[in-house]
Design an enzyme around this catalytic site. Sequence first.
Site, short mmCIF file in Angstrom:
data_model
loop_
_atom_site.label_atom_id
_atom_site.label_comp_id
_atom_site.label_asym_id
_atom_site.label_seq_id
_atom_site.Cartn_x
_atom_site.Cartn_y
_atom_site.Cartn_z
N HIS A 184 0.77 -1.18 -0.11
CA HIS A 184 -0.16 0.07 -0.02
C HIS A 184 0.86 1.19 -0.13
O HIS A 184 0.65 2.10 -0.90
CB HIS A 184 -1.01 -0.10 1.34
CG HIS A 184 -2.45 -0.78 1.16
ND1 HIS A 184 -3.08 -0.76 2.07
CD2 HIS A 184 -2.46 -1.66 0.18
CE1 HIS A 184 -3.89 -1.84 1.61
NE2 HIS A 184 -3.68 -2.42 0.58
N TYR A 192 -9.88 4.09 1.73
CA TYR A 192 -10.73 2.97 2.60
C TYR A 192 -12.27 3.07 2.62
O TYR A 192 -12.47 1.81 2.22
CB TYR A 192 -10.12 3.01 3.96
CG TYR A 192 -8.67 2.44 4.02
CD1 TYR A 192 -8.43 1.04 4.13
CD2 TYR A 192 -7.40 3.08 3.86
CE1 TYR A 192 -7.08 0.64 4.11
CE2 TYR A 192 -6.34 2.47 3.82
CZ TYR A 192 -6.15 1.21 4.09
OH TYR A 192 -4.93 0.66 4.05
N GLU A 195 0.38 2.42 7.96
CA GLU A 195 0.90 3.27 6.83
C GLU A 195 1.10 4.46 7.09
O GLU A 195 2.23 5.01 6.34
CB GLU A 195 -0.15 2.93 5.86
CG GLU A 195 -0.32 1.56 5.34
CD GLU A 195 -1.58 1.24 4.52
OE1 GLU A 195 -2.18 0.47 4.24
OE2 GLU A 195 -2.44 2.47 4.30
N ARG A 229 2.27 2.03 -10.80
CA ARG A 229 2.96 0.46 -10.64
C ARG A 229 3.98 0.51 -9.68
O ARG A 229 4.45 1.61 -9.08
CB ARG A 229 3.36 -0.07 -12.07
CG ARG A 229 2.25 -0.48 -13.27
CD ARG A 229 1.03 -1.32 -12.71
NE ARG A 229 0.36 -1.37 -13.68
CZ ARG A 229 -1.03 -0.94 -13.84
NH1 ARG A 229 -1.16 -0.05 -12.87
NH2 ARG A 229 -1.76 -0.94 -14.92
N TYR A 286 7.71 -1.26 -8.96
CA TYR A 286 8.79 -2.18 -9.54
C TYR A 286 10.13 -2.41 -8.53
O TYR A 286 10.19 -1.36 -7.77
CB TYR A 286 9.26 -1.65 -10.74
CG TYR A 286 8.41 -1.50 -11.81
CD1 TYR A 286 7.85 -2.72 -12.77
CD2 TYR A 286 7.88 -0.45 -12.31
CE1 TYR A 286 7.14 -2.88 -13.86
CE2 TYR A 286 6.70 -0.29 -13.47
CZ TYR A 286 6.49 -1.66 -13.98
OH TYR A 286 5.41 -1.59 -15.15
N GLY A 304 13.61 -15.72 -14.41
CA GLY A 304 12.92 -14.42 -15.33
C GLY A 304 13.49 -13.12 -14.85
O GLY A 304 14.30 -13.09 -14.15
N GLY A 326 12.21 -12.27 -12.29
CA GLY A 326 12.46 -12.04 -10.47
C GLY A 326 13.86 -11.79 -10.21
O GLY A 326 14.28 -11.54 -9.07
N THR A 346 15.56 -8.98 -10.72
CA THR A 346 15.64 -7.51 -10.49
C THR A 346 16.07 -7.38 -8.95
O THR A 346 17.09 -6.64 -8.56
CB THR A 346 14.53 -6.70 -10.89
OG1 THR A 346 13.12 -7.32 -10.54
CG2 THR A 346 14.49 -6.94 -12.24
N PRO A 347 15.26 -7.66 -7.96
CA PRO A 347 15.56 -7.37 -6.36
C PRO A 347 16.68 -8.26 -6.10
O PRO A 347 17.26 -7.74 -5.10
CB PRO A 347 14.19 -7.90 -5.85
CG PRO A 347 13.58 -8.74 -6.68
CD PRO A 347 13.88 -8.32 -7.86
N PHE A 377 5.55 -12.76 -3.40
CA PHE A 377 4.64 -13.42 -4.32
C PHE A 377 3.49 -12.58 -4.24
O PHE A 377 2.92 -12.09 -3.29
CB PHE A 377 4.44 -14.84 -3.74
CG PHE A 377 3.49 -15.74 -4.37
CD1 PHE A 377 3.57 -15.99 -5.91
CD2 PHE A 377 2.24 -16.15 -3.79
CE1 PHE A 377 2.17 -16.68 -6.52
CE2 PHE A 377 1.41 -16.82 -4.44
CZ PHE A 377 1.26 -17.06 -5.90
#
Length: 393
Positions: free
Chosen positions: A85, A95, A138, A205, A207, A268, A270, A272-273, A385
């Site tokens: 979030h 909310y 948050e 988005r 990333y 693939g 995955g 990146t991090p 995930f």
Amino acid sequence: MLSQEHRSIIAATVPILEQGGEALTRHFYLQLFKDFPEVLPLFNQAHQHSGDQQRALANGILMYARNIERLEQLGPLVNTIVNKHVALQILPEHYPMVGASLLKAIREVLGAEVATDAVIDAWAAAYGQLADILMGAEGDIYQEKKAAPGGWEGARKFVVSRKTVESDEIVSFQMTPQDGQPVLAFEPGQCIGIRVTMDGAEMQRQYSLSAERNGVSYQISVKREPMGLVSNFLHDHVNVGDAVDLFPPSGAFTLTAGDKPVVLISGGVGITPTLAMLTSALNTGRDVYFIHAARHGGVHAFRGMVDQLAERHDNLRHYYCYAESRDGDAEPDAVGLIGPNHLAQWLPETRDVDAYFLGPVPFMKAVKSSLREVGVPEAQTSYEFFGPASALA
């Protein structure tokens, strides 16, 4: 206020959610987007089409209902939701929209005979409690990021300072703040929220950050997805000199400090991090076992970078596995799918390691099972995930 009667009603709805949770959440999203179209930019429509978003929400609602009498059990799930979030800048004003759509979906999907006024009242109280928990957590993170060195609140304008093709499918974007001021530090493995304007509409988005922190810029590496509106826009229309909005980095999938060997397994995009995790672990002197799977050499990003790191660091061992072998590709260490036999050969003799893995769902299921089979303690494995954890069981 969530009463004991409310809790009992919520607990009684668990069997219904176990059977029809995804149908409920599909209807919820349709209702949400119809009644509150202003939230559309926050949601990845590719995840909507695949069902990932619905499964993730259904899992979250089910876990909440199952643990309504012992909310402390939800700690890891709440932490993951809060960080997602924050990356997308979900705010208190969102909310009530979600709550109204959720209650309407419960009534319409379950019907008035099942979703009685008492059931709706119980879920309204339960949602209110959960919303308060999330908004509080948050809000604390937003304030921490604003007050930290290089930090900020909300959107901050960045300029693309470098665009690099990493493979047939992945492009990296290095982004530097337009104001020339320092940037907030992040933990290896975290992601960052990005906002772009496409045909007059804003889209957001998140990333993964794919380069080690340097205090002056951020890097993301984006795979072109067939149905990815934002990924295709970034590949085709965002170039050096263009401006984008970034939100402060966030994320619960991070490298844990320690002295155990680090195992990084990716499939693939995955990868990146794991790149920021890789450089961070190497800089602390920890032994690192870096394993990457790709369909073939053409889509294998960052191979040259990892190879160069291995030349400079004796504590790095790296292995590549391709689903298929093609003429002209650099040789992988194995061809096929990663399984326990590969891990038995590639991991250190001690299984007392910190292991991190991520990639496509079938890949992650296979890796999770293989790590268990070769003796890596499940408590020492971590993964990122999108969706119900049961899908990886």
